[in-house]
Design an enzyme around this catalytic site. Sequence first.
Site, PDB file in Angstrom:
ATOM      1  N   ASN A   1      -1.840   8.464 -10.955  1.00 46.48           N
ATOM      2  CA  ASN A   1      -1.788   7.029 -10.678  1.00 46.48           C
ATOM      3  C   ASN A   1      -3.233   6.544 -10.572  1.00 46.48           C
ATOM      4  O   ASN A   1      -3.877   6.733  -9.548  1.00 46.48           O
ATOM      5  CB  ASN A   1      -1.019   6.787  -9.367  1.00 46.48           C
ATOM      6  CG  ASN A   1      -0.980   5.326  -8.981  1.00 46.48           C
ATOM      7  OD1 ASN A   1      -1.382   4.456  -9.762  1.00 46.48           O
ATOM      8  ND2 ASN A   1      -0.504   5.042  -7.783  1.00 46.48           N
TER       9      ASN A   1
ATOM     10  N   LYS B   1      -4.287   3.625 -10.434  1.00 44.27           N
ATOM     11  CA  LYS B   1      -4.397   2.386  -9.650  1.00 44.27           C
ATOM     12  C   LYS B   1      -5.331   1.396 -10.360  1.00 44.27           C
ATOM     13  O   LYS B   1      -5.406   1.410 -11.585  1.00 44.27           O
ATOM     14  CB  LYS B   1      -4.853   2.699  -8.216  1.00 44.27           C
ATOM     15  CG  LYS B   1      -3.973   3.765  -7.547  1.00 44.27           C
ATOM     16  CD  LYS B   1      -4.193   3.889  -6.066  1.00 44.27           C
ATOM     17  CE  LYS B   1      -3.296   4.998  -5.525  1.00 44.27           C
ATOM     18  NZ  LYS B   1      -3.362   5.132  -4.074  1.00 44.27           N
TER      19      LYS B   1
ATOM     20  N   HIS C   1       5.596   1.475  -5.104  1.00 45.78           N
ATOM     21  CA  HIS C   1       4.448   2.145  -4.471  1.00 45.78           C
ATOM     22  C   HIS C   1       4.146   1.422  -3.150  1.00 45.78           C
ATOM     23  O   HIS C   1       4.279   0.198  -3.060  1.00 45.78           O
ATOM     24  CB  HIS C   1       3.234   2.107  -5.395  1.00 45.78           C
ATOM     25  CG  HIS C   1       2.117   2.963  -4.896  1.00 45.78           C
ATOM     26  ND1 HIS C   1       1.258   2.543  -3.911  1.00 45.78           N
ATOM     27  CD2 HIS C   1       1.751   4.226  -5.209  1.00 45.78           C
ATOM     28  CE1 HIS C   1       0.408   3.526  -3.640  1.00 45.78           C
ATOM     29  NE2 HIS C   1       0.676   4.552  -4.420  1.00 45.78           N
TER      30      HIS C   1
ATOM     31  N   GLU D   1       1.522   0.492  -1.874  1.00 44.83           N
ATOM     32  CA  GLU D   1       0.554  -0.614  -1.997  1.00 44.83           C
ATOM     33  C   GLU D   1       1.259  -1.882  -2.489  1.00 44.83           C
ATOM     34  O   GLU D   1       0.909  -2.993  -2.073  1.00 44.83           O
ATOM     35  CB  GLU D   1      -0.595  -0.184  -2.924  1.00 44.83           C
ATOM     36  CG  GLU D   1      -1.511   0.821  -2.220  1.00 44.83           C
ATOM     37  CD  GLU D   1      -2.167   1.850  -3.127  1.00 44.83           C
ATOM     38  OE1 GLU D   1      -2.228   1.640  -4.344  1.00 44.83           O
ATOM     39  OE2 GLU D   1      -2.610   2.891  -2.589  1.00 44.83           O
TER      40      GLU D   1
ATOM     41  N   GLU E   1       5.915   9.564  -0.636  1.00 45.72           N
ATOM     42  CA  GLU E   1       4.502   9.382  -0.324  1.00 45.72           C
ATOM     43  C   GLU E   1       4.349   8.846   1.105  1.00 45.72           C
ATOM     44  O   GLU E   1       4.454   7.633   1.313  1.00 45.72           O
ATOM     45  CB  GLU E   1       3.865   8.388  -1.296  1.00 45.72           C
ATOM     46  CG  GLU E   1       3.929   8.820  -2.738  1.00 45.72           C
ATOM     47  CD  GLU E   1       2.824   8.175  -3.567  1.00 45.72           C
ATOM     48  OE1 GLU E   1       2.045   8.915  -4.166  1.00 45.72           O
ATOM     49  OE2 GLU E   1       2.733   6.936  -3.583  1.00 45.72           O
TER      50      GLU E   1
ATOM     51  N   GLY F   1      -4.681   8.250   0.125  1.00 45.16           N
ATOM     52  CA  GLY F   1      -6.081   7.857   0.063  1.00 45.16           C
ATOM     53  C   GLY F   1      -6.851   8.152   1.345  1.00 45.16           C
ATOM     54  O   GLY F   1      -7.983   7.708   1.517  1.00 45.16           O
TER      55      GLY F   1
ATOM     56  N   SER G   1      -2.927  12.272  -1.096  1.00 39.12           N
ATOM     57  CA  SER G   1      -4.083  13.179  -1.045  1.00 39.12           C
ATOM     58  C   SER G   1      -3.811  14.550  -1.672  1.00 39.12           C
ATOM     59  O   SER G   1      -4.320  15.560  -1.205  1.00 39.12           O
ATOM     60  CB  SER G   1      -4.589  13.328   0.395  1.00 39.12           C
ATOM     61  OG  SER G   1      -5.015  12.070   0.903  1.00 39.12           O
TER      62      SER G   1
HETATM   63  P1  PGA Z   1      -3.958   9.529  -3.294  1.00 37.56           P
HETATM   64  O1  PGA Z   1      -2.907   8.423  -3.784  1.00 37.56           O
HETATM   65  O2  PGA Z   1      -3.682  10.781  -4.084  1.00 37.56           O
HETATM   66  O3  PGA Z   1      -5.306   8.944  -3.579  1.00 37.56           O
HETATM   67  O4  PGA Z   1      -3.705   9.754  -1.827  1.00 37.56           O
HETATM   68  C1  PGA Z   1      -1.583   8.767  -4.069  1.00 37.56           C
HETATM   69  C2  PGA Z   1      -0.807   7.532  -4.461  1.00 37.56           C
HETATM   70  O5  PGA Z   1      -1.023   6.474  -3.862  1.00 37.56           O
HETATM   71  O6  PGA Z   1       0.044   7.561  -5.393  1.00 37.56           O
END
Ligand code: PGA
Length: 253
Positions: free
Chosen positions: A9, A11, A97, A99, A169, A175, A215
């Site tokens: 992803n 982003k 997601h 976000e 998640e 993140g 992560s």
């Molecule tokens: P990350 O993000 O691996 O940077 O923690 C995962 C995601 O949001 O899909």
Amino acid sequence: MRQQIAAANWKMNLTFSQADALLQQLKATSFQLTEQQQVLLAVPAPYLQYAVQQLAGIHGFQVAAQNCYAQKSGAFTGETSLEMLVSLGVTHVIIGHSERREIFGESNELLAQKVSLALEYGVTPVFCCGEPLPIREANTQNAFVAEQLKESLYQLTAEQMQQVVIAYEPIWAIGTGKTATSLQAQEMHAFIRSELATQFGAVVADHTTILYGGSVKAANAVELFQQPDVDGGLVGGASLIATEFAAIIRALK
Ligand code: PGA
């Protein structure tokens, strides 16, 4: 065995030339993917068409969108329709997601519409669920995730559900560098599978790919992916570095 998936992803990161460089690095790396293994690249919307062209014919690699809109077409300035995605050869779409939920206020109800519409167009939803930190601290994460599944997926038939990929998640792990332990991931994945079994039957539950996200990096991917109910990962930060993501792909069962 269930489909095992390493999903990147990206982003809202990378200029076009940076994105191209990353695509070329991945293309130049040889992966011996089995029939059960798959790599998805969820690239920013302006790069979808280019990524589809670049990855055409690369065994096991497919392009995903990071979002779509819940209506077929029309006056929705700035949105991307499923029909557009299909017309570009995009096969998967991330839906829900955290976000999108937190920053853009997407509700379980809206996500249910997106999931149903994606399936109508033959695009595989990668449906994200997961709890924020206070819910984990109160140890009510199972009820929280069960509600997300119920409100966004239980309108589907068992047959439709077979086309859905789930990504668990935990928001506190996205993140933050703070990964769920492999035990925490396994416990939640097993719980999600048991909920799916109750709603859609054991066969569907057993065949549903459930990714872990939050992560994931080369250093923890093997341990996470070795868990019996963890079928790969949805990877943000580490997917922007070709060598890291390559190692994550190689960690798939
Ligand atoms: P990350 O993000 O691996 O940077 O923690 C995962 C995601 O949001 O899909």
